[in-house]
Design a protein around this motif. Structure first.
Motif, PDB file in Angstrom:
ATOM      1  N   CYS A  80       0.860  -1.191   0.000  1.00 53.76           N
ATOM      2  CA  CYS A  80       0.000   0.000   0.000  1.00 53.76           C
ATOM      3  C   CYS A  80       0.894   1.237   0.000  1.00 53.76           C
ATOM      4  O   CYS A  80       1.816   1.343   0.807  1.00 53.76           O
ATOM      5  CB  CYS A  80      -0.894   0.015   1.238  1.00 53.76           C
ATOM      6  N   GLU A 113       0.086   4.177   0.796  1.00 52.88           N
ATOM      7  CA  GLU A 113      -0.303   5.081   1.867  1.00 52.88           C
ATOM      8  C   GLU A 113       0.199   4.568   3.235  1.00 52.88           C
ATOM      9  O   GLU A 113       1.029   5.194   3.869  1.00 52.88           O
ATOM     10  CB  GLU A 113      -1.832   5.174   1.882  1.00 52.88           C
ATOM     11  N   CYS A 114      -0.292   3.402   3.662  1.00 49.05           N
ATOM     12  CA  CYS A 114       0.032   2.908   5.015  1.00 49.05           C
ATOM     13  C   CYS A 114       1.200   1.929   4.992  1.00 49.05           C
ATOM     14  O   CYS A 114       1.637   1.465   6.047  1.00 49.05           O
ATOM     15  CB  CYS A 114      -1.189   2.265   5.679  1.00 49.05           C
ATOM     16  N   CYS A 166      -6.272  -0.223  -0.804  1.00 43.31           N
ATOM     17  CA  CYS A 166      -5.737  -1.010   0.310  1.00 43.31           C
ATOM     18  C   CYS A 166      -6.865  -1.454   1.251  1.00 43.31           C
ATOM     19  O   CYS A 166      -7.660  -0.631   1.701  1.00 43.31           O
ATOM     20  CB  CYS A 166      -4.729  -0.148   1.075  1.00 43.31           C
ATOM     21  N   CYS A 169      -6.291   0.400   5.136  1.00 41.47           N
ATOM     22  CA  CYS A 169      -6.531   1.819   5.403  1.00 41.47           C
ATOM     23  C   CYS A 169      -7.656   2.366   4.529  1.00 41.47           C
ATOM     24  O   CYS A 169      -8.225   3.408   4.829  1.00 41.47           O
ATOM     25  CB  CYS A 169      -5.247   2.637   5.216  1.00 41.47           C
TER      26      CYS A 169
HETATM   27 ZN   LIG Z   1      -3.089   1.088   3.227  1.00 35.52          ZN
END
Ligand SMILES: [Zn+2]
Ligand SMILES: [Zn+2]
Length: 491
Positions: free
Chosen positions: A89, A91-92, A136, A139
């Motif tokens: 992912c 982002e996270c 994802c 998240c």
């Molecule tokens: Zn994520």
């Protein structure tokens, strides 16, 4: 069925399993076995070794090293093929196995409800906007990278310099240690086919999504057998490898049943053609009904002659067996029963767990088989203020501990002590009381007897203290409480 949360909590509270490096926040999917966990684990390994290696005339043991020649993993196919497709992912930064993404619930900020957050069950679409998961699942915000192949072996460096020439791996399975020693064992032990080599040891896999407590961990212990058969032999009209494959499936199933796993929690799962590894003729998994659902407890595979041929090819050594009758060299076929110690422990634990009601009170009890229970006998003084009772109880524990796992406990009243032993699965408690040691003030003579309490029936009998070793020898050795108590307790 007990939940995983209940087991994890019991394991921590009562000293079975702790999270690794907990004071530093823990290490992902690594677990430490506490004082009771290590006893349980050692006993599982010990009975497995006794039953499958020592008691069988057609088996021998081995303990190969964890670090092996790097070419082993070329030959075995692990360097090129022991991979999982992985996505990250953006982002996270969480990492997932691409082929498992749809098997997990997913977080969704729904555009049809002003961006409200929902957790949608696995494989379902959003009930409001009817969209499928694309982002994802953890998240609900990050884009996922395209899948990349990720090797599951832990790489390490041999020698003082971190240079490529010295790269090797922590073994991802114990099996290869057996294959590369096939010729050594065959020659040194003068074996005839069929025969098997058993091994218990640690293996390491850098799993992308480990979890479910000790079910899938990065460091784990295996109990593996490679059973070599002559592919040109027949048994009862069938190819020898097929005959022995069936026999090993039966023997493994019977082994878990023998140590108390309930029949309704065990089943066999035959791999479909498409599921089979390319070298396998047939694989059957023994599945257990874990708190997470039916999952693999162990696998029993017919690996044919794949491994020995591969190692012969890469090492240049002939790994064959000379068949005296047919005057020919053959490459044996291999049947591989492979079990995880940690997974077996989890199955024995889940299977033993009971919540019962005894005189209006909840009793938690682990109904472990007496041979597996971490503590075999707990010796408890009825009165801890009486020196002679305490001294006698210690002496009994000392004597019993030469034969069994025995503990002494006087930290609570007797009812409490029994409950605590029930909760960790101790099959028998011995109580030392006033009659045992006598009471000179009242002119009562010592009778030298103690009370044995049975965990499962909660029945009690009085027995000569001098007979305890013999009595527990019978009980832990497989005789039933009903039989032994009827005879010994009659006096
Ligand atoms: Zn994520
Ligand atoms: Zn939606």
């Amino acid at each position: 069925m007990v939940t995983m949360e209940t087991l994890v909590s019991l394991c921590k509270r009562r000293g079975f399993v702790f999270q690794s490096s907990e004071i530093y926040g823990g290490t992902g999917s690594c677990w430490d076995y506490g004082p009771l966990g290590v006893e349980l684990k050692n006993k599982i390994k010990r009975v497995w070794w006794r039953d499958f290696v020592q008691q069988r005339a057609d088996m021998v043991g081995l303990d190969a090293s964890i670090l092996m020649h790097p070419t082993v993993w070329k030959a075995s196919g692990h360097v090129d093929h022991f991979t999982d497709p992985m996505v990250d992912c953006l982002e996270c930064r969480h990492r997932f196995r691409a082929d498992q993404l749809d098997e997990m619930p997913w977080v969704h900020f729904c555009p049809a409800t002003k961006g409200n957050k929902f957790t949608i069950p696995a494989e379902e679409t959003c009930p409001h906007c009817h969209e499928r998961r694309t982002l994802c699942p953890d998240c609900g915000k990050g884009e996922l990278t395209p899948p990349r192949q990720f090797n599951l072996m832990f790489k390490t460096f041999m020698g003082p310099v971190e240079e490529d020439a010295a790269v090797t791996y922590l073994r991802p399975e114990t099996a290869q240690g057996i294959f590369v020693n096939f010729e050594n064992v065959l020659q040194s032990m003068r074996r005839k086919l069929p025969f098997g080599i058993g091994q218990i040891g640690k293996a390491f896999r850098n799993e992308i999504t480990p979890g479910n407590f000790i079910f899938r961990t990065r460091e784990f212990e295996q109990m593996e057998i490679e059973y070599f058969v002559n592919p040109h032999d027949t048994v009862e009209g069938r190819p020898a490898d097929e005959h022995w494959h069936d026999r090993w499936i039966e023997d493994c199933l019977a082994w878990f049943r023998r140590y108390g796993v309930q029949a309704e929690n065990l089943r066999l799962h035959e791999h479909e053609r498409a599921e089979l590894a390319h070298y396998s003729k047939r694989t059957a998994d023994l599945q257990y009904r874990f708190p997470i659902g039916w999952s693999e407890l162990m696998g029993i595979a017919n690996r044919t002659d794949f491994d020995l041929k591969q190692h012969a090819k890469w090492s240049g050594k002939a790994l064959t067996y000379f068949d005296e009758e047919r005057k020919e060299h053959v490459v044996p076929f291999v049947i591989e029963p492979s079990a995880g110690v940690d997974r077996a422990l989890l199955a024995f634990l889940a299977d033993a767990y009971r919540e019962e009601e005894v005189r209006g009170e909840k009793r938690v009890v682990l109904r472990f088989h007496p041979e597996l229970a971490p503590v075999s006998v707990a010796v408890l003084p009825l009165l801890k203020k009486r020196d002679d009772i305490v001294r006698t109880a210690h002496a009994i524990r000392d004597e019993l501990s030469r034969h069994f796992t025995a503990v002494y406990d006087d930290t609570a009243a007797i009812g409490r002590l029994y409950r605590r032993q029930d909760e960790v699965g101790t099959p028998y408690c011995v109580t030392v009381d006033v009659q045992t040691v006598g009471d000179t003030d009242r002119g009562e003579a010592a009778d030298g007897k103690v009370t044995i309490r049975d965990r499962d029936s909660m029945e009690q009998i009085r027995v000569e203290a001098s007979q305890l070793v013999a009595v527990f020898g019978e009980l832990i050795g497989g005789k039933s409480w009903a039989e032994v108590s009827a005879r010994v307790g009659r006096s």
